[in-house]
Design an enzyme around this catalytic site. Sequence first.
Site, PDB file in Angstrom:
ATOM      1  N   CYS A  44      29.366  38.373  34.376  1.00  0.00           N
ATOM      2  CA  CYS A  44      28.973  39.425  34.266  1.00  0.00           C
ATOM      3  C   CYS A  44      30.103  40.291  34.290  1.00  0.00           C
ATOM      4  O   CYS A  44      30.457  41.649  34.700  1.00  0.00           O
ATOM      5  CB  CYS A  44      28.107  39.916  35.435  1.00  0.00           C
ATOM      6  SG  CYS A  44      26.753  38.813  35.584  1.00  0.00           S
ATOM      7  N   GLN A  60      33.396  41.622  46.221  1.00  0.00           N
ATOM      8  CA  GLN A  60      34.331  40.526  46.123  1.00  0.00           C
ATOM      9  C   GLN A  60      35.439  40.764  47.424  1.00  0.00           C
ATOM     10  O   GLN A  60      36.369  39.883  47.590  1.00  0.00           O
ATOM     11  CB  GLN A  60      35.270  40.266  45.030  1.00  0.00           C
ATOM     12  CG  GLN A  60      34.065  39.771  43.886  1.00  0.00           C
ATOM     13  CD  GLN A  60      33.450  38.645  43.968  1.00  0.00           C
ATOM     14  OE1 GLN A  60      33.899  37.590  44.909  1.00  0.00           O
ATOM     15  NE2 GLN A  60      32.303  38.439  43.427  1.00  0.00           N
ATOM     16  N   HIS A  81      32.859  44.668  37.081  1.00  0.00           N
ATOM     17  CA  HIS A  81      31.562  43.685  36.937  1.00  0.00           C
ATOM     18  C   HIS A  81      30.572  44.757  36.235  1.00  0.00           C
ATOM     19  O   HIS A  81      30.786  45.951  36.401  1.00  0.00           O
ATOM     20  CB  HIS A  81      31.162  43.619  38.141  1.00  0.00           C
ATOM     21  CG  HIS A  81      29.740  42.543  38.356  1.00  0.00           C
ATOM     22  ND1 HIS A  81      28.609  43.173  38.268  1.00  0.00           N
ATOM     23  CD2 HIS A  81      29.689  41.176  38.661  1.00  0.00           C
ATOM     24  CE1 HIS A  81      27.841  42.289  38.293  1.00  0.00           C
ATOM     25  NE2 HIS A  81      28.513  41.009  38.427  1.00  0.00           N
ATOM     26  N   ASP A 131      34.103  49.371  44.777  1.00  0.00           N
ATOM     27  CA  ASP A 131      33.038  48.147  44.654  1.00  0.00           C
ATOM     28  C   ASP A 131      33.887  46.860  45.549  1.00  0.00           C
ATOM     29  O   ASP A 131      34.573  46.395  44.931  1.00  0.00           O
ATOM     30  CB  ASP A 131      33.048  47.613  43.194  1.00  0.00           C
ATOM     31  CG  ASP A 131      32.132  46.392  43.235  1.00  0.00           C
ATOM     32  OD1 ASP A 131      31.781  45.849  44.126  1.00  0.00           O
ATOM     33  OD2 ASP A 131      31.660  45.813  41.959  1.00  0.00           O
ATOM     34  N   LYS A 173      27.043  37.500  49.490  1.00  0.00           N
ATOM     35  CA  LYS A 173      28.429  37.063  49.323  1.00  0.00           C
ATOM     36  C   LYS A 173      29.207  36.871  50.553  1.00  0.00           C
ATOM     37  O   LYS A 173      30.351  36.489  50.419  1.00  0.00           O
ATOM     38  CB  LYS A 173      29.084  37.923  48.177  1.00  0.00           C
ATOM     39  CG  LYS A 173      28.681  37.781  46.619  1.00  0.00           C
ATOM     40  CD  LYS A 173      29.519  38.733  45.869  1.00  0.00           C
ATOM     41  CE  LYS A 173      28.746  39.227  44.576  1.00  0.00           C
ATOM     42  NZ  LYS A 173      28.193  38.102  43.502  1.00  0.00           N
TER      43      LYS A 173
HETATM   44  N1  C6P Z   1      29.123  38.917  41.178  1.00  0.00           N
HETATM   45  C1  C6P Z   1      29.650  36.760  40.397  1.00  0.00           C
HETATM   46  O1  C6P Z   1      29.474  35.509  40.404  1.00  0.00           O
HETATM   47  P1  C6P Z   1      25.033  41.791  43.144  1.00  0.00           P
HETATM   48  O2  C6P Z   1      24.409  41.013  42.360  1.00  0.00           O
HETATM   49  O3  C6P Z   1      24.295  43.108  43.243  1.00  0.00           O
HETATM   50  O4  C6P Z   1      24.866  41.094  44.614  1.00  0.00           O
HETATM   51  O5  C6P Z   1      26.516  41.981  43.192  1.00  0.00           O
HETATM   52  C2  C6P Z   1      27.121  42.631  41.784  1.00  0.00           C
HETATM   53  C3  C6P Z   1      28.598  42.601  41.836  1.00  0.00           C
HETATM   54  C4  C6P Z   1      29.167  43.717  41.780  1.00  0.00           C
HETATM   55  N2  C6P Z   1      30.416  44.031  41.714  1.00  0.00           N
HETATM   56  C5  C6P Z   1      31.182  42.536  41.745  1.00  0.00           C
HETATM   57  C6  C6P Z   1      32.630  42.764  41.807  1.00  0.00           C
HETATM   58  C7  C6P Z   1      30.596  41.520  41.836  1.00  0.00           C
HETATM   59  O6  C6P Z   1      31.444  40.202  41.789  1.00  0.00           O
HETATM   60  C8  C6P Z   1      29.186  41.450  41.831  1.00  0.00           C
HETATM   61  C9  C6P Z   1      28.445  39.983  41.766  1.00  0.00           C
HETATM   62  C10 C6P Z   1      28.675  37.803  41.169  1.00  0.00           C
HETATM   63  O7  C6P Z   1      30.853  37.035  40.326  1.00  0.00           O
HETATM   64  C11 C6P Z   1      27.335  37.452  40.328  1.00  0.00           C
HETATM   65  S1  C6P Z   1      27.336  38.216  38.496  1.00  0.00           S
END
Ligand code: C6P
Length: 421
Positions: free
Chosen positions: A379, A218, A138, A215, A241
């Site tokens: 993203c 997910q 991401h 990370d 999430k």
């Molecule tokens: N992915 C998706 O629709 P934040 O925005 O900080 O809570 O998370 C960022 C982020 C970082 N790593 C991974 C693997 C992610 O999936 C995400 C967020 C969302 O896939 C929103 S772009």
Amino acid sequence: MATIEKSVVTETQNSKGFDVQRIREDFPVLRQIVNGKPLVYLDNGASSQVPQVVIDRGSIYLEDEHSNIHRGVHYLSQKATTAYEGAREKVKRFINAREAKECIFVRGATEGINLVMHGYGRKFIAAGDEIVISAMEHHANIVPWQMLCEEKGAVLRVIPMNDAGELLQDEYRALLNEKTKFVAFTHVSNALGTINPVRQMIDEAHKYGVPVLIDGAQSAPHLPIDVQQLDCDFYVFSGHKMFAPTGSGIIYGKADLLNKMNPFQGGGDMIRSVTFEKTTYAELPNKFEAGTPAIASQIGLGAAIDYLDSIDRVKAAAHEHELLRYATERLQAIERVRIIGTAREKTGVLSFVIDDIHPHDIGTILDQEGIAVRAGHHCAQPVMQRFNIPATARASFAFYNTKEEVDVLARTIEKVVEIFS
Ligand code: C6P
């Protein structure tokens, strides 16, 4: 406008005895009618829904406890502090950290990764050093490292992946060398659903004494996480999430590393003493929590962990897996649909394209039928570049989704194909 109505989902139990209908009752938002149809919420990879107990916990905080933490000697402040620190203890148990102080509250995964980039990277990475990330990251796990490389004259190395969306382990091992000073990769790909063999990959990096950031944005909502067993140096996730409010999340770090790092932000609550000549910093975790944090959100994260503890997570995961299997089978049977991300190990993420129909058109038609999916590059633009596509439509499942919802999705995709034929 969405209205609250009874959901028409009929399935009460899945084949493994996981009572989906019971679980759905815990999530008020799932009762909505959207565009005249029962909401089919398949955008859990972006943000999952929040159960009533978490909503209620937020209300209790606002009604009975709202005040600033760590600062007041008064009753409310102490109550709020106890609840906030209690949430940290819950996070510690949830990921099996050694100590609660290793769990730093942040707004989400993005902030957590940036904290490590600033606190560790800017202190310990120098010109010529190499940082290894993967091709399926991401943007939150690409851009901060790129910024660091630009600032320091360091080099970003990228682990490539195959056509199924699996990282090439031989290539990864070949990338590691004496110049490697940091490794960061995702546990689960948000765009492809791939589950990476993180334990094995962490061991490879540790052969070179290199810290590894995972990370977990997910993975935390879907897989059991044990940071001690993984032996990762940093692990980050976002509460929104995993059934908690936005503004919650953590970055876990091994205490010895966090102690060596620079603070991220400066301000109140992160200091031991301040004079105009010199400031000394507080102990963990306060050193990394400058200013008034998102108290209500983090308490909500604690409540979401309690909720997860109250359900059978093994059965929930089995149910999600069955949804993925079934949805994959249904979508594969539709002419012109191509699934992007066919790794052997996947969580409930199903990205797909339909010839040259733009994913935004797919998303819009699905929305008209009350189905929420995400359409775009998620993203993860380098993932799109790897598969030579501009975007995908993505259905991402949580344990409250049902096979009937997958049927509605598949039927509507069939309609999309018909409309554009
Ligand atoms: N992915 C998706 O629709 P934040 O925005 O900080 O809570 O998370 C960022 C982020 C970082 N790593 C991974 C693997 C992610 O999936 C995400 C967020 C969302 O896939 C929103 S772009």
